[in-house]
Write a protein that holds these residues in place. Structure first.
Motif, PDB file in Angstrom:
ATOM      1  N   GLY A 120       0.845  -1.181   0.000  1.00  0.00           N
ATOM      2  CA  GLY A 120       0.000   0.000   0.000  1.00  0.00           C
ATOM      3  C   GLY A 120       0.881   1.232   0.000  1.00  0.00           C
ATOM      4  O   GLY A 120       1.655   1.451   0.932  1.00  0.00           O
ATOM      5  N   LEU A 121       0.788   2.020  -1.060  1.00  0.00           N
ATOM      6  CA  LEU A 121       1.585   3.242  -1.199  1.00  0.00           C
ATOM      7  C   LEU A 121       0.689   4.442  -0.984  1.00  0.00           C
ATOM      8  O   LEU A 121      -0.337   4.587  -1.663  1.00  0.00           O
ATOM      9  CB  LEU A 121       2.212   3.296  -2.596  1.00  0.00           C
ATOM     10  N   THR A 122       1.062   5.294  -0.038  1.00  0.00           N
ATOM     11  CA  THR A 122       0.243   6.461   0.242  1.00  0.00           C
ATOM     12  C   THR A 122       1.123   7.621   0.650  1.00  0.00           C
ATOM     13  O   THR A 122       2.323   7.469   0.876  1.00  0.00           O
ATOM     14  CB  THR A 122      -0.828   6.145   1.308  1.00  0.00           C
ATOM     15  N   GLY A 123       0.511   8.766   0.744  1.00  0.00           N
ATOM     16  CA  GLY A 123       1.204   9.979   1.150  1.00  0.00           C
ATOM     17  C   GLY A 123       0.260  11.144   0.950  1.00  0.00           C
ATOM     18  O   GLY A 123      -0.615  11.108   0.084  1.00  0.00           O
ATOM     19  N   SER A 124       0.422  12.152   1.745  1.00  0.00           N
ATOM     20  CA  SER A 124      -0.432  13.333   1.649  1.00  0.00           C
ATOM     21  C   SER A 124      -0.168  14.074   0.339  1.00  0.00           C
ATOM     22  O   SER A 124       0.824  13.827  -0.351  1.00  0.00           O
ATOM     23  CB  SER A 124      -0.185  14.252   2.842  1.00  0.00           C
ATOM     24  N   ILE A 125      -1.042  15.006   0.036  1.00  0.00           N
ATOM     25  CA  ILE A 125      -0.918  15.797  -1.180  1.00  0.00           C
ATOM     26  C   ILE A 125       0.463  16.471  -1.248  1.00  0.00           C
ATOM     27  O   ILE A 125       0.969  16.964  -0.249  1.00  0.00           O
ATOM     28  CB  ILE A 125      -2.053  16.849  -1.263  1.00  0.00           C
ATOM     29  N   LEU A 163      -5.735   8.082  -0.199  1.00  0.00           N
ATOM     30  CA  LEU A 163      -6.481   8.045   1.067  1.00  0.00           C
ATOM     31  C   LEU A 163      -6.490   6.630   1.654  1.00  0.00           C
ATOM     32  O   LEU A 163      -7.525   6.142   2.108  1.00  0.00           O
ATOM     33  CB  LEU A 163      -7.908   8.558   0.852  1.00  0.00           C
ATOM     34  N   LEU A 164      -5.354   5.982   1.670  1.00  0.00           N
ATOM     35  CA  LEU A 164      -5.261   4.599   2.148  1.00  0.00           C
ATOM     36  C   LEU A 164      -5.773   4.466   3.581  1.00  0.00           C
ATOM     37  O   LEU A 164      -6.591   3.594   3.875  1.00  0.00           O
ATOM     38  CB  LEU A 164      -3.814   4.113   2.053  1.00  0.00           C
ATOM     39  N   PHE A 165      -5.305   5.314   4.476  1.00  0.00           N
ATOM     40  CA  PHE A 165      -5.726   5.234   5.876  1.00  0.00           C
ATOM     41  C   PHE A 165      -7.163   5.729   6.041  1.00  0.00           C
ATOM     42  O   PHE A 165      -7.955   5.143   6.786  1.00  0.00           O
ATOM     43  CB  PHE A 165      -4.794   6.059   6.775  1.00  0.00           C
ATOM     44  N   GLU A 166      -7.493   6.798   5.335  1.00  0.00           N
ATOM     45  CA  GLU A 166      -8.803   7.423   5.493  1.00  0.00           C
ATOM     46  C   GLU A 166      -9.946   6.526   5.037  1.00  0.00           C
ATOM     47  O   GLU A 166     -11.066   6.641   5.535  1.00  0.00           O
ATOM     48  CB  GLU A 166      -8.839   8.755   4.713  1.00  0.00           C
ATOM     49  N   THR A 167      -9.671   5.616   4.096  1.00  0.00           N
ATOM     50  CA  THR A 167     -10.714   4.728   3.569  1.00  0.00           C
ATOM     51  C   THR A 167     -10.637   3.316   4.143  1.00  0.00           C
ATOM     52  O   THR A 167     -11.379   2.441   3.716  1.00  0.00           O
ATOM     53  CB  THR A 167     -10.610   4.631   2.029  1.00  0.00           C
ATOM     54  N   GLY A 168      -9.725   3.082   5.083  1.00  0.00           N
ATOM     55  CA  GLY A 168      -9.572   1.748   5.656  1.00  0.00           C
ATOM     56  C   GLY A 168      -8.792   0.804   4.759  1.00  0.00           C
ATOM     57  O   GLY A 168      -8.690  -0.397   5.033  1.00  0.00           O
ATOM     58  N   GLY A 169      -8.201   1.338   3.687  1.00  0.00           N
ATOM     59  CA  GLY A 169      -7.445   0.516   2.757  1.00  0.00           C
ATOM     60  C   GLY A 169      -6.203  -0.101   3.374  1.00  0.00           C
ATOM     61  O   GLY A 169      -5.696  -1.113   2.878  1.00  0.00           O
ATOM     62  N   ASP A 170      -5.735   0.491   4.462  1.00  0.00           N
ATOM     63  CA  ASP A 170      -4.557  -0.067   5.135  1.00  0.00           C
ATOM     64  C   ASP A 170      -4.825  -1.471   5.658  1.00  0.00           C
ATOM     65  O   ASP A 170      -3.896  -2.244   5.869  1.00  0.00           O
ATOM     66  CB  ASP A 170      -4.082   0.862   6.260  1.00  0.00           C
ATOM     67  N   GLN A 171      -6.089  -1.829   5.836  1.00  0.00           N
ATOM     68  CA  GLN A 171      -6.464  -3.161   6.307  1.00  0.00           C
ATOM     69  C   GLN A 171      -6.417  -4.200   5.178  1.00  0.00           C
ATOM     70  O   GLN A 171      -6.489  -5.394   5.444  1.00  0.00           O
ATOM     71  CB  GLN A 171      -7.872  -3.136   6.917  1.00  0.00           C
ATOM     72  N   ALA A 222      -6.738  19.080   5.835  1.00  0.00           N
ATOM     73  CA  ALA A 222      -7.616  18.817   6.981  1.00  0.00           C
ATOM     74  C   ALA A 222      -8.379  17.509   6.813  1.00  0.00           C
ATOM     75  O   ALA A 222      -8.751  16.880   7.807  1.00  0.00           O
ATOM     76  CB  ALA A 222      -8.597  19.973   7.173  1.00  0.00           C
ATOM     77  N   ARG A 223      -8.597  17.066   5.575  1.00  0.00           N
ATOM     78  CA  ARG A 223      -9.328  15.817   5.312  1.00  0.00           C
ATOM     79  C   ARG A 223      -8.397  14.605   5.291  1.00  0.00           C
ATOM     80  O   ARG A 223      -8.862  13.473   5.220  1.00  0.00           O
ATOM     81  CB  ARG A 223     -10.073  15.904   3.988  1.00  0.00           C
ATOM     82  N   GLN A 224      -7.094  14.841   5.325  1.00  0.00           N
ATOM     83  CA  GLN A 224      -6.137  13.744   5.238  1.00  0.00           C
ATOM     84  C   GLN A 224      -5.539  13.448   6.615  1.00  0.00           C
ATOM     85  O   GLN A 224      -5.378  14.344   7.433  1.00  0.00           O
ATOM     86  CB  GLN A 224      -5.015  14.101   4.252  1.00  0.00           C
ATOM     87  N   THR A 225      -5.216  12.195   6.826  1.00  0.00           N
ATOM     88  CA  THR A 225      -4.496  11.798   8.030  1.00  0.00           C
ATOM     89  C   THR A 225      -3.175  12.565   8.043  1.00  0.00           C
ATOM     90  O   THR A 225      -2.489  12.620   7.023  1.00  0.00           O
ATOM     91  CB  THR A 225      -4.229  10.279   8.009  1.00  0.00           C
ATOM     92  N   PRO A 226      -2.805  13.170   9.172  1.00  0.00           N
ATOM     93  CA  PRO A 226      -1.558  13.937   9.219  1.00  0.00           C
ATOM     94  C   PRO A 226      -0.342  13.091   8.828  1.00  0.00           C
ATOM     95  O   PRO A 226      -0.274  11.897   9.127  1.00  0.00           O
ATOM     96  CB  PRO A 226      -1.466  14.384  10.679  1.00  0.00           C
ATOM     97  N   ASP A 227       0.615  13.740   8.183  1.00  0.00           N
ATOM     98  CA  ASP A 227       1.813  13.064   7.707  1.00  0.00           C
ATOM     99  C   ASP A 227       2.524  12.324   8.841  1.00  0.00           C
ATOM    100  O   ASP A 227       2.946  11.184   8.664  1.00  0.00           O
ATOM    101  CB  ASP A 227       2.754  14.075   7.040  1.00  0.00           C
ATOM    102  N   ALA A 228       2.645  12.954   9.992  1.00  0.00           N
ATOM    103  CA  ALA A 228       3.354  12.312  11.114  1.00  0.00           C
ATOM    104  C   ALA A 228       2.666  11.007  11.516  1.00  0.00           C
ATOM    105  O   ALA A 228       3.330  10.010  11.805  1.00  0.00           O
ATOM    106  CB  ALA A 228       3.434  13.264  12.306  1.00  0.00           C
ATOM    107  N   GLU A 229       1.335  10.993  11.502  1.00  0.00           N
ATOM    108  CA  GLU A 229       0.605   9.776  11.846  1.00  0.00           C
ATOM    109  C   GLU A 229       0.798   8.709  10.769  1.00  0.00           C
ATOM    110  O   GLU A 229       0.980   7.526  11.082  1.00  0.00           O
ATOM    111  CB  GLU A 229      -0.884  10.073  12.026  1.00  0.00           C
ATOM    112  N   ALA A 247       4.129   7.181  11.239  1.00  0.00           N
ATOM    113  CA  ALA A 247       4.156   6.315  12.423  1.00  0.00           C
ATOM    114  C   ALA A 247       3.492   4.966  12.150  1.00  0.00           C
ATOM    115  O   ALA A 247       3.878   3.953  12.743  1.00  0.00           O
ATOM    116  CB  ALA A 247       3.468   7.016  13.593  1.00  0.00           C
ATOM    117  N   ARG A 248       2.526   4.932  11.244  1.00  0.00           N
ATOM    118  CA  ARG A 248       1.797   3.704  10.941  1.00  0.00           C
ATOM    119  C   ARG A 248       2.413   2.917   9.793  1.00  0.00           C
ATOM    120  O   ARG A 248       1.972   1.806   9.472  1.00  0.00           O
ATOM    121  CB  ARG A 248       0.339   4.051  10.617  1.00  0.00           C
TER     122      ARG A 248
END
Length: 191
Positions: free
Chosen positions: A4-9, A110-118, A153-160, A163-164
């Protein structure tokens, strides 16, 4: 194995996804799937027009009009996501079936925001310093500081996200150094 590849804008995720593809790893690009589904003849054009009248033109979703229709409206965004996410899920399933048994990358903003990390085995987060991110985003056509702030504001913060993550790739460096990080991640995942 699903990476799973993700990252904020503005973090350089698209460039990193291209580097994985250069290493012969099939990449499912969720944004590209959305563009196809909303493009001329795409199967989401009619449902989006029905939900958001006046947001399509010439047989495709007008992304600027759709953006204006949902910008800052959480309920509208949820209605749009209810149309888009299941269709992207079907595209993702077809991609997995095509590449069964291979290492693949899911490029999902939006991997974390949509539950895709699971639904992935390994999480790789693309990150850059905040000033680099801001400069990249504000250089985009039509982008404003307000839009950038709303998106963040709609995205999981980069630091979080970092960390995950199982792996973090830093893109506030040269392309060669970033590519070396991609190769190091792949080497660590060899089975």
């Amino acid at each position: 194995m699903i990476i799973g590849l993700t990252g904020s804008i503005g973090m350089g995720k698209s460039a990193v996804a291209a580097m994985f593809a250069d290493e012969a790893i099939p990449v499912f690009d969720a944004d590209a799937a959305v563009h196809r589904l909303q493009g001329v003849g795409g199967r989401l054009v009619a449902p989006i027009e029905a939900a958001f009248p006046g947001t399509t033109a010439n047989g495709a979703v007008d992304r600027a009009k759709l953006g204006a229709a949902v910008f800052g409206d959480d309920a509208a965004i949820k209605r749009l996501e209810a149309i888009v996410h299941p269709a992207v899920g079907e595209e993702r399933a077809a991609f997995l079936a095509k590449h069964a048994g291979k290492r693949v990358v899911f490029d999902v903003p939006l991997l974390f925001e949509t539950g895709g990390d699971q639904r992935v085995d390994v999480i790789v987060v693309v990150s850059a310093a905040p000033d680099v991110q801001r400069a990249r985003v504000l250089a985009r056509p039509g982008m404003t500081a307000e839009k950038f702030a709303t998106i963040l504001a709609r995205q999981t913060p980069d630091a979080e996200k970092r960390a995950r993550a199982h792996h973090v790739i830093h893109t506030d460096t040269s392309f060669d150094e970033t590519r070396a990080q991609v190769r190091a991640v792949l080497a660590s995942l060899e089975i």
